[in-house]
Design an enzyme around this catalytic site. Structure first.
Site, PDB file in Angstrom:
ATOM      1  N   HIS A  78      -8.792  -4.156  -1.474  1.00 23.38           N
ATOM      2  CA  HIS A  78      -6.858  -3.663  -1.085  1.00 23.38           C
ATOM      3  C   HIS A  78      -6.791  -4.048  -0.349  1.00 23.38           C
ATOM      4  O   HIS A  78      -8.223  -3.887   1.328  1.00 23.38           O
ATOM      5  CB  HIS A  78      -7.579  -1.888  -1.143  1.00 23.38           C
ATOM      6  CG  HIS A  78      -5.926  -1.710  -1.416  1.00 23.38           C
ATOM      7  ND1 HIS A  78      -5.131  -1.499  -2.258  1.00 23.38           N
ATOM      8  CD2 HIS A  78      -5.727  -0.649  -0.392  1.00 23.38           C
ATOM      9  CE1 HIS A  78      -4.351  -0.373  -1.751  1.00 23.38           C
ATOM     10  NE2 HIS A  78      -4.373  -0.075  -0.596  1.00 23.38           N
TER      11      HIS A  78
ATOM     12  N   CYS B 248       0.763  -0.819   0.010  1.00 22.11           N
ATOM     13  CA  CYS B 248      -0.214  -0.352   0.294  1.00 22.11           C
ATOM     14  C   CYS B 248       0.467   1.331   0.020  1.00 22.11           C
ATOM     15  O   CYS B 248       1.166   1.664  -0.933  1.00 22.11           O
ATOM     16  CB  CYS B 248      -0.645   0.235   0.999  1.00 22.11           C
ATOM     17  SG  CYS B 248      -2.225   0.814   1.073  1.00 22.11           S
TER      18      CYS B 248
ATOM     19  N   ASP C 125     -10.773  -3.544  -6.274  1.00 21.37           N
ATOM     20  CA  ASP C 125      -9.581  -2.362  -4.986  1.00 21.37           C
ATOM     21  C   ASP C 125      -9.614  -0.643  -5.990  1.00 21.37           C
ATOM     22  O   ASP C 125      -9.380  -0.476  -7.346  1.00 21.37           O
ATOM     23  CB  ASP C 125      -8.374  -2.774  -5.021  1.00 21.37           C
ATOM     24  CG  ASP C 125      -7.171  -1.912  -5.000  1.00 21.37           C
ATOM     25  OD1 ASP C 125      -7.245  -0.785  -4.618  1.00 21.37           O
ATOM     26  OD2 ASP C 125      -6.022  -2.903  -4.495  1.00 21.37           O
TER      27      ASP C 125
END
Length: 252
Positions: free
Chosen positions: A219, A136, A187
């Protein structure tokens, strides 16, 4: 952008259970979680750049230990100067305000930590080859350090990122070393359009790359998988296998 800015999905998920076997040390006044392979060798190493939960988040520590169990020395620094985000913060938490500050967590504050970490690994800890792992938030800084976006100094030898956020198109275009990506089917930060855009950019770089797309997950799945299902567990485990296999090829 090659991926979108962080959102609510970047700070939510499940806390995993386990007993980390690494340790917290300080290098140049920066806290670092380090964990060694069985033989204590540091030549092949991983610089682990976390999501916004930071280096003390147990999920990240357990993944770092997994890399160590596969033969890699792992160095996971505090990217946030003691100001990470707590998992599942209140609904009114504004991640963009946290990013932009003050004090903020933009490249002008994060790049120096990453570069100092790479230098420390090479000069003090005996690391010869360094792979960058970024989840991330951390993915942006793996990408920046596979190219020439983060200033002068040593850079990474290969990279792996999962569900990347905040990566700029020119950062991805600038990579000079191999990059693998694990992507989630659902996502909003790295949606289909951004994934396809990233594929086109990577093809143009002529640098070795790999993109794996996992169905049935969202995600954050590679670090903060929320729902324990066969599909989710498979995706999380195979994303990790992807990273290990990639580094076994590109960090010989």
């Amino acid at each position: 952008m090659a991926s979108n800015p962080p959102g609510r999905c970047c700070v939510t998920g499940a806390r995993h259970e386990g007993s980390p076997r690494g340790e917290i040390k300080k290098f140049n006044d920066v806290e670092v979680y380090i964990t060694y392979p069985k033989d204590k060798n540091t030549e092949n190493a991983i610089l682990f750049l976390t999501d916004v939960m930071g280096h003390r988040f147990i999920n990240a520590q357990l993944i770092a230990d997994g890399f160590a169990e596969n033969g890699y020395f792992v160095y996971m620094p505090d990217l946030f100067h003691g100001d990470p985000v707590s998992l599942n913060p209140p609904e009114d938490f504004d991640i963009m305000a946290w990013l932009n500050g003050p004090p903020g967590h933009l490249p002008d504050r994060v790049d120096p930590v990453v570069q100092a970490s790479i230098n420390e690994m090479h000069k003090t800890l005996g690391c010869k080859k360094i792979g960058g792992v970024g989840y991330c938030f951390g993915a942006k800084y793996v990408v920046r350090n596979l190219g020439y976006m983060s200033g002068v100094g040593d850079r990474l030898d290969a990279g792996y990122v999962a569900h990347p956020s905040f990566v700029e198109r020119d950062e991805l275009q600038a990579i000079k070393k191999p990059l693998a990506i694990s992507a989630a089917e659902t996502d909003s930060i790295f949606p289909t359009s951004k994934r396809h855009e990233s594929e086109e950019i990577l093809i143009g770089t002529k640098i070795p790359y790999q993109i794996n797309l996992f169905s049935g997950v969202e995600h954050g799945f590679a670090v903060r998988l929320s729902e324990e299902t066969r599909v989710g567990n498979f995706a999380k485990e195979q994303a990790f296998v992807q990273a290990i296999t990639w580094f076994n090829i590109y960090l010989p």
